[in-house]
Design a protein around this motif. Sequence first.
Motif, short mmCIF file in Angstrom:
data_model
loop_
_atom_site.label_atom_id
_atom_site.label_comp_id
_atom_site.label_asym_id
_atom_site.label_seq_id
_atom_site.Cartn_x
_atom_site.Cartn_y
_atom_site.Cartn_z
N THR A 184 0.63 -1.18 0.00
CA THR A 184 -0.20 0.12 -0.03
C THR A 184 0.91 1.10 -0.05
O THR A 184 1.74 1.34 0.57
CB THR A 184 -0.76 -0.10 1.15
OG1 THR A 184 -1.83 1.27 1.15
CG2 THR A 184 -0.10 -0.04 2.52
N GLU A 185 0.31 2.22 -0.67
CA GLU A 185 1.09 3.48 -0.83
C GLU A 185 0.49 4.62 -0.12
O GLU A 185 0.97 5.47 0.29
CB GLU A 185 1.08 3.79 -2.27
CG GLU A 185 2.29 5.27 -2.51
CD GLU A 185 2.40 5.26 -4.03
OE1 GLU A 185 3.45 6.21 -4.28
OE2 GLU A 185 1.77 4.73 -4.72
N ASN A 186 -0.98 4.43 0.38
CA ASN A 186 -1.73 5.38 0.78
C ASN A 186 -2.68 5.18 2.02
O ASN A 186 -3.38 5.94 2.61
CB ASN A 186 -2.26 6.34 -0.29
CG ASN A 186 -3.15 5.30 -1.15
OD1 ASN A 186 -3.67 4.40 -0.89
ND2 ASN A 186 -3.08 5.69 -2.63
N ASN A 187 -3.08 3.79 2.02
CA ASN A 187 -4.17 3.30 2.91
C ASN A 187 -3.66 2.10 3.82
O ASN A 187 -4.02 0.89 3.50
CB ASN A 187 -5.46 3.05 2.17
CG ASN A 187 -6.57 3.21 3.19
OD1 ASN A 187 -6.48 2.74 4.52
ND2 ASN A 187 -7.84 3.51 2.77
N ILE A 188 -3.14 2.43 4.83
CA ILE A 188 -2.33 1.38 5.52
C ILE A 188 -3.60 0.63 6.50
O ILE A 188 -3.46 -0.62 6.67
CB ILE A 188 -1.50 1.92 6.82
CG1 ILE A 188 -0.44 0.90 7.10
CG2 ILE A 188 -2.11 2.63 7.94
CD1 ILE A 188 0.75 1.38 7.99
N GLU A 189 -4.75 1.40 6.74
CA GLU A 189 -5.85 0.53 7.34
C GLU A 189 -6.73 -0.49 6.32
O GLU A 189 -6.98 -1.54 7.14
CB GLU A 189 -6.71 1.56 8.17
CG GLU A 189 -6.19 2.20 9.24
CD GLU A 189 -5.84 1.36 10.35
OE1 GLU A 189 -6.39 0.34 10.47
OE2 GLU A 189 -4.87 1.94 11.20
N ALA A 190 -6.76 0.11 5.29
CA ALA A 190 -7.34 -0.78 4.19
C ALA A 190 -6.39 -2.06 3.96
O ALA A 190 -6.86 -3.28 3.94
CB ALA A 190 -7.61 -0.30 2.92
#
Length: 220
Positions: free
Chosen positions: A149-155
Amino acid sequence: MLKIGHRGAKGHVPENTIESFLKAFELGAHGIELDVHLSADEEAVVIHDETVDRTIKNAAGFVKDFTVAECQKIGIPTLVEAFHLLPENAFLNIEIKEPKATKTIVAEIEKFVRLKEINYQNIVVSAFNWEVLKEIKALNEAIQLGVLTENNIEAAFEFATKIKAYSIHPYFKLLTQEFIQKAKENEFKIHTWTVNSPEDITFVKNFGVDAIISDFPDRL
């Protein structure tokens, strides 16, 4: 903590080349990260972009239009070649760039495990396209999966939980102590990228991550 050379030793030698992979190990890397596309004849070849323009001198065009022989002639190695140069117990992170390459890559991994030249626990397959990871899970549950992931660690965490991934691979600026703790409590490894400056390396090491992917493995 694993020291993983990004596309080999990209900070020292042209990326995703045999020379770059060998240099990474020479500089003390425990493993390498590399990127895979398919050649015209559907062989797994190691290159980051969908075209050869940026990384190959005096060549242009889509990787998918070059046969494996043509790829090798201009310096693009095959995944099989990369397997063969791994030192014993080295770690390999295969990033799938082209979803159509998934079945081929799974077959190559299975072949080398059967030959006892590599163990499943020494490989992780990662992708930004999470559908690829779902496909691998359906094909062979023994292959360890890394959720990029580059932008959404929770997803990424939610998806990793859903598919029972081995690791989460976040861009290093997304890291927080809270997230690291949650990942460890849920038994996910954290492999973070691409960490190059001494300041950033110190910052990331303080989190206690499991692996750092860097263009400069000698700095880790």
